[in-house]
Design a protein around this motif. Structure first.
Motif, mmCIF file in Angstrom:
data_model
loop_
_atom_site.group_PDB
_atom_site.id
_atom_site.type_symbol
_atom_site.label_atom_id
_atom_site.label_comp_id
_atom_site.label_asym_id
_atom_site.label_seq_id
_atom_site.Cartn_x
_atom_site.Cartn_y
_atom_site.Cartn_z
ATOM 1 N N LYS A 3 51.493 -12.645 64.159
ATOM 2 C CA LYS A 3 51.512 -13.884 64.943
ATOM 3 C C LYS A 3 50.279 -13.997 65.835
ATOM 4 O O LYS A 3 49.706 -15.084 65.981
ATOM 5 N N ILE A 4 49.856 -12.892 66.408
ATOM 6 C CA ILE A 4 48.656 -12.903 67.255
ATOM 7 C C ILE A 4 47.438 -13.261 66.407
ATOM 8 O O ILE A 4 46.584 -14.054 66.828
ATOM 9 N N GLY A 5 47.344 -12.712 65.199
ATOM 10 C CA GLY A 5 46.231 -13.022 64.305
ATOM 11 C C GLY A 5 46.201 -14.491 63.919
ATOM 12 O O GLY A 5 45.132 -15.113 63.883
ATOM 13 N N ILE A 6 47.364 -15.048 63.618
ATOM 14 C CA ILE A 6 47.439 -16.473 63.262
ATOM 15 C C ILE A 6 47.036 -17.344 64.447
ATOM 16 O O ILE A 6 46.266 -18.297 64.297
ATOM 17 N N ILE A 7 47.513 -17.001 65.634
ATOM 18 C CA ILE A 7 47.179 -17.777 66.834
ATOM 19 C C ILE A 7 45.687 -17.698 67.129
ATOM 20 O O ILE A 7 45.042 -18.711 67.434
ATOM 21 N N LEU A 8 45.097 -16.491 67.024
ATOM 22 C CA LEU A 8 43.661 -16.343 67.256
ATOM 23 C C LEU A 8 42.847 -17.154 66.245
ATOM 24 O O LEU A 8 41.865 -17.806 66.615
ATOM 25 N N SER A 9 43.249 -17.110 64.988
ATOM 26 C CA SER A 9 42.511 -17.851 63.953
ATOM 27 C C SER A 9 42.581 -19.355 64.180
ATOM 28 O O SER A 9 41.563 -20.053 64.091
ATOM 29 N N ILE A 10 43.751 -19.869 64.470
ATOM 30 C CA ILE A 10 43.903 -21.311 64.702
ATOM 31 C C ILE A 10 43.145 -21.746 65.948
ATOM 32 O O ILE A 10 42.450 -22.769 65.948
ATOM 33 N N ILE A 125 29.271 -19.127 68.041
ATOM 34 C CA ILE A 125 29.352 -17.688 67.794
ATOM 35 C C ILE A 125 30.611 -17.064 68.402
ATOM 36 O O ILE A 125 31.338 -16.341 67.714
ATOM 37 N N PRO A 126 30.949 -17.315 69.687
ATOM 38 C CA PRO A 126 32.184 -16.706 70.226
ATOM 39 C C PRO A 126 33.444 -17.163 69.483
ATOM 40 O O PRO A 126 34.341 -16.349 69.210
ATOM 41 N N SER A 127 33.507 -18.439 69.123
ATOM 42 C CA SER A 127 34.691 -18.921 68.408
ATOM 43 C C SER A 127 34.732 -18.355 66.992
ATOM 44 O O SER A 127 35.817 -18.083 66.458
ATOM 45 N N GLY A 128 33.586 -18.131 66.378
ATOM 46 C CA GLY A 128 33.546 -17.499 65.062
ATOM 47 C C GLY A 128 34.036 -16.059 65.120
ATOM 48 O O GLY A 128 34.734 -15.590 64.214
ATOM 49 N N GLY A 134 41.009 -12.723 64.341
ATOM 50 C CA GLY A 134 42.328 -13.172 63.898
ATOM 51 C C GLY A 134 42.558 -12.887 62.426
ATOM 52 O O GLY A 134 43.634 -12.442 62.021
ATOM 53 N N ALA A 135 41.539 -13.114 61.591
ATOM 54 C CA ALA A 135 41.669 -12.847 60.153
ATOM 55 C C ALA A 135 41.870 -11.357 59.892
ATOM 56 O O ALA A 135 42.684 -10.965 59.050
ATOM 57 N N ILE A 139 45.105 -9.567 58.098
ATOM 58 C CA ILE A 139 44.984 -8.648 56.957
ATOM 59 C C ILE A 139 45.625 -7.311 57.272
ATOM 60 O O ILE A 139 46.378 -6.753 56.459
ATOM 61 N N PHE A 140 45.360 -6.773 58.456
ATOM 62 C CA PHE A 140 45.928 -5.471 58.831
ATOM 63 C C PHE A 140 47.445 -5.538 58.934
ATOM 64 O O PHE A 140 48.150 -4.645 58.438
ATOM 65 N N ALA A 141 47.986 -6.593 59.552
ATOM 66 C CA ALA A 141 49.438 -6.720 59.693
ATOM 67 C C ALA A 141 50.096 -6.888 58.323
ATOM 68 O O ALA A 141 51.164 -6.319 58.067
ATOM 69 N N SER A 142 49.470 -7.632 57.434
ATOM 70 C CA SER A 142 50.015 -7.806 56.082
ATOM 71 C C SER A 142 50.002 -6.489 55.326
ATOM 72 O O SER A 142 50.957 -6.152 54.623
#
Length: 158
Positions: A3-10, A125-128, A134-135, A139-142
């Protein structure tokens, strides 16, 4: 972690969109007669990546030729376009006026919409990095969830 990864990516993708929309740009719509050219000039500051978007709403297979010129008239980029919409990018190094020059190569008049400006990529750059983090978390959580996943096998002696 998923969930943290999805939130960071969005959040990173939204941040990138906001930074891009804050970029300096102009847009115009005009009718381009056969074998005529039209130029749009815009002042760019610093060094970054510029872009142009050419859209022909009533596209009928027409061909236009696009050139990006610096303040001295030197060609920075050029492209032939025969699609309904095309986006092109170019690097600029100096704070000066750049021009997009569009030439109608075809025999028919064309209605053209042009957007010309800066991508504001240095501020992305910071948002990238946030999207990348997040990605990687996704990947790690999956991987952690699937690592111990076992598929049940049917009994062999039925």
């Amino acid at each position: 972690m998923l969930k943290i990864g999805i939130i960071l990516s969005i959040a990173g993708m939204i941040w990138i969109a906001v930074v891009f929309l804050e970029g300096n740009r102009i847009s115009e719509e005009f009718l381009l007669e056969s074998t005529n050219s039209y130029g749009i000039s815009h002042d760019f500051a610093g060094s970054d990546i510029g872009y142009y978007k050419v859209f022909m709403p009533e596209f009928a297979g027409d061909l236009v030729f696009v050139q990006i010129l610096d303040a001295k008239g030197n060609v920075i980029s050029e492209e032939s376009i025969n699609t309904k919409m095309s986006v092109g990018y170019f690097d600029y190094e100096n704070s000066e006026k750049y021009t997009v020059k569009i030439t109608n190569v075809g025999e028919n008049s064309i209605n053209v919409q042009v957007e010309f400006g800066s991508t504001n990529s240095q501020n992305m750059i910071p948002s990238g990095i946030m999207v990348l983090a997040g990605a990687l978390l996704i990947i790690f959580a999956s991987y952690m969830k699937l690592k111990n996943y076992k598929i049940a096998q049917p009994d062999e002696n039925i």
